[in-house]
Design a protein around this motif. Structure first.
Motif, PDB file in Angstrom:
ATOM      1  N   TYR A   1       0.809  -1.048  -0.071  1.00 34.05           N
ATOM      2  CA  TYR A   1      -0.039  -0.079  -0.004  1.00 34.05           C
ATOM      3  C   TYR A   1       0.917   1.238  -0.076  1.00 34.05           C
ATOM      4  CZ  TYR A   1      -4.169  -2.630   0.644  1.00 34.05           C
ATOM      5  OH  TYR A   1      -5.377  -3.377   0.294  1.00 34.05           O
ATOM      6  N   TYR A   2       0.598   2.204  -0.897  1.00 38.05           N
ATOM      7  CA  TYR A   2       1.307   3.360  -1.036  1.00 38.05           C
ATOM      8  C   TYR A   2       0.493   4.586  -0.944  1.00 38.05           C
ATOM      9  CZ  TYR A   2       4.707   0.177  -3.581  1.00 38.05           C
ATOM     10  OH  TYR A   2       5.528  -0.696  -4.077  1.00 38.05           O
ATOM     11  N   CYS A   3       0.992   5.287  -0.044  1.00 38.46           N
ATOM     12  CA  CYS A   3       0.567   6.907   0.226  1.00 38.46           C
ATOM     13  C   CYS A   3       0.981   7.839  -1.283  1.00 38.46           C
ATOM     14  CB  CYS A   3       0.768   7.455   1.125  1.00 38.46           C
ATOM     15  SG  CYS A   3       0.214   9.062   1.685  1.00 38.46           S
ATOM     16  N   ALA A   4       0.173   8.828  -1.647  1.00 40.62           N
ATOM     17  CA  ALA A   4       0.567   9.524  -2.952  1.00 40.62           C
ATOM     18  C   ALA A   4       0.098  10.784  -2.691  1.00 40.62           C
ATOM     19  CB  ALA A   4       0.166   8.868  -4.239  1.00 40.62           C
ATOM     20  N   ALA A   5       0.689  11.862  -3.324  1.00 39.55           N
ATOM     21  CA  ALA A   5       0.361  13.123  -3.162  1.00 39.55           C
ATOM     22  C   ALA A   5       0.516  13.886  -4.491  1.00 39.55           C
ATOM     23  CB  ALA A   5       0.991  13.956  -1.975  1.00 39.55           C
ATOM     24  N   LYS A   6      -0.627  14.943  -4.697  1.00 40.61           N
ATOM     25  CA  LYS A   6      -0.392  15.983  -5.798  1.00 40.61           C
ATOM     26  C   LYS A   6      -0.763  17.301  -5.236  1.00 40.61           C
ATOM     27  CE  LYS A   6      -4.720  14.581  -7.927  1.00 40.61           C
ATOM     28  NZ  LYS A   6      -5.381  14.155  -9.096  1.00 40.61           N
ATOM     29  N   PRO A   7      -0.360  18.261  -5.898  1.00 40.89           N
ATOM     30  CA  PRO A   7      -0.681  19.734  -5.558  1.00 40.89           C
ATOM     31  C   PRO A   7      -2.000  20.074  -6.255  1.00 40.89           C
ATOM     32  CG  PRO A   7       0.956  19.868  -7.303  1.00 40.89           C
ATOM     33  CD  PRO A   7       0.557  18.324  -6.811  1.00 40.89           C
ATOM     34  N   ARG A   8      -2.596  19.441  -6.853  1.00 38.75           N
ATOM     35  CA  ARG A   8      -3.880  19.748  -7.760  1.00 38.75           C
ATOM     36  C   ARG A   8      -5.021  19.033  -7.425  1.00 38.75           C
ATOM     37  NH1 ARG A   8       0.483  19.928 -10.837  1.00 38.75           N
ATOM     38  NH2 ARG A   8      -0.049  17.706 -11.580  1.00 38.75           N
ATOM     39  N   LEU A   9      -6.231  19.581  -7.494  1.00 34.37           N
ATOM     40  CA  LEU A   9      -7.386  18.966  -7.571  1.00 34.37           C
ATOM     41  C   LEU A   9      -7.638  18.207  -8.998  1.00 34.37           C
ATOM     42  CD1 LEU A   9      -9.642  21.282  -5.780  1.00 34.37           C
ATOM     43  CD2 LEU A   9      -8.623  19.382  -4.689  1.00 34.37           C
ATOM     44  N   TRP A  10      -8.194  17.324  -9.409  1.00 37.89           N
ATOM     45  CA  TRP A  10      -9.310  16.613  -8.835  1.00 37.89           C
ATOM     46  C   TRP A  10      -8.723  15.377  -8.028  1.00 37.89           C
ATOM     47  CZ3 TRP A  10     -13.586  19.077  -8.682  1.00 37.89           C
ATOM     48  CH2 TRP A  10     -13.445  20.294  -9.523  1.00 37.89           C
ATOM     49  N   CYS A  11      -9.264  14.801  -6.963  1.00 41.52           N
ATOM     50  CA  CYS A  11      -8.409  13.925  -6.148  1.00 41.52           C
ATOM     51  C   CYS A  11      -8.744  12.455  -6.702  1.00 41.52           C
ATOM     52  CB  CYS A  11      -8.986  13.937  -4.708  1.00 41.52           C
ATOM     53  SG  CYS A  11      -8.272  15.455  -3.773  1.00 41.52           S
ATOM     54  N   ASP A  12      -9.802  12.362  -7.642  1.00 42.50           N
ATOM     55  CA  ASP A  12     -10.236  10.976  -8.032  1.00 42.50           C
ATOM     56  C   ASP A  12      -9.639  10.911  -9.510  1.00 42.50           C
ATOM     57  OD1 ASP A  12     -13.646  11.541  -9.462  1.00 42.50           O
ATOM     58  OD2 ASP A  12     -12.018  12.824  -9.238  1.00 42.50           O
ATOM     59  N   TRP A  13      -8.564  11.769  -9.866  1.00 43.91           N
ATOM     60  CA  TRP A  13      -7.849  11.501 -11.250  1.00 43.91           C
ATOM     61  C   TRP A  13      -6.662  10.909 -10.739  1.00 43.91           C
ATOM     62  CZ3 TRP A  13      -6.648  15.963 -15.056  1.00 43.91           C
ATOM     63  CH2 TRP A  13      -5.803  15.155 -16.188  1.00 43.91           C
ATOM     64  N   TRP A  14      -6.680   9.466 -10.869  1.00 40.70           N
ATOM     65  CA  TRP A  14      -5.497   8.755 -10.369  1.00 40.70           C
ATOM     66  C   TRP A  14      -4.372   8.891 -10.947  1.00 40.70           C
ATOM     67  CZ3 TRP A  14      -7.216   7.374  -5.813  1.00 40.70           C
ATOM     68  CH2 TRP A  14      -8.630   7.260  -5.476  1.00 40.70           C
ATOM     69  N   GLY A  15      -4.429   9.317 -12.391  1.00 44.45           N
ATOM     70  CA  GLY A  15      -3.183   9.153 -13.147  1.00 44.45           C
ATOM     71  C   GLY A  15      -1.923  10.283 -12.941  1.00 44.45           C
ATOM     72  N   ASN A  16      -2.646  11.333 -12.194  1.00 39.51           N
ATOM     73  CA  ASN A  16      -1.465  12.429 -12.044  1.00 39.51           C
ATOM     74  C   ASN A  16      -0.969  12.468 -10.966  1.00 39.51           C
ATOM     75  OD1 ASN A  16      -3.796  13.600 -11.048  1.00 39.51           O
ATOM     76  ND2 ASN A  16      -3.407  15.485 -12.283  1.00 39.51           N
TER      77      ASN A  16
END
Length: 120
Positions: free
Chosen positions: A91-106
């Motif tokens: 299990y991996y935690c991941a982060a991004k600086p932009r919405l949308w949170c259900d867009w898994w590919g970025n």
């Protein structure tokens, strides 16, 4: 600079529960949990808006996993109930600086992962 790190995980029998935690820092809009079993792709499981209220789940875990956050501790949790052998994965935690949170590919930053093993 964005930083994420997982903790928790372990081994449990089928039907049991585990909780994994993700500590984070930096400019982050979304935190997500991904999982990857041997020989498979890394797939999104659940995500949450760091400064908002939206939660997202993928179909395999909807109803059995719960994502939550403690902003005071900069920590996101994934509570996993009714675990089955099919949930065995890293299990991996991941982060991004932009919405949308259900867009898994970025998602941009991933932790090193924590192993969850469910025995029958």
């Amino acid at each position: 600079q964005v930083f994420v790190a997982e903790s928790g995980g372990g081994s449990v029998q089928a039907g049991g529960s585990l909780r994994v935690s993700c500590s984070y820092s930096g400019n982050i809009a979304c935190i997500a949990w991904f999982r990857q079993a041997p020989g498979t792709t890394r797939d999104g499981v659940a995500s949450i808006e760091v400064d908002g209220s939206r939660l997202y789940y993928t179909d395999p875990v909807n109803g059995s996993f719960t994502i939550s956050k403690d902003n005071a501790k900069n920590t996101v949790y994934l509570q996993m109930d009714a675990l089955q052998p099919a949930d065995t994965a890293m299990y991996y935690c991941a982060a991004k600086p932009r919405l949308w949170c259900d867009w898994w590919g970025n998602y941009e930053e991933f932790g090193r992962g924590t192993q969850v093993t469910v025995s029958s």
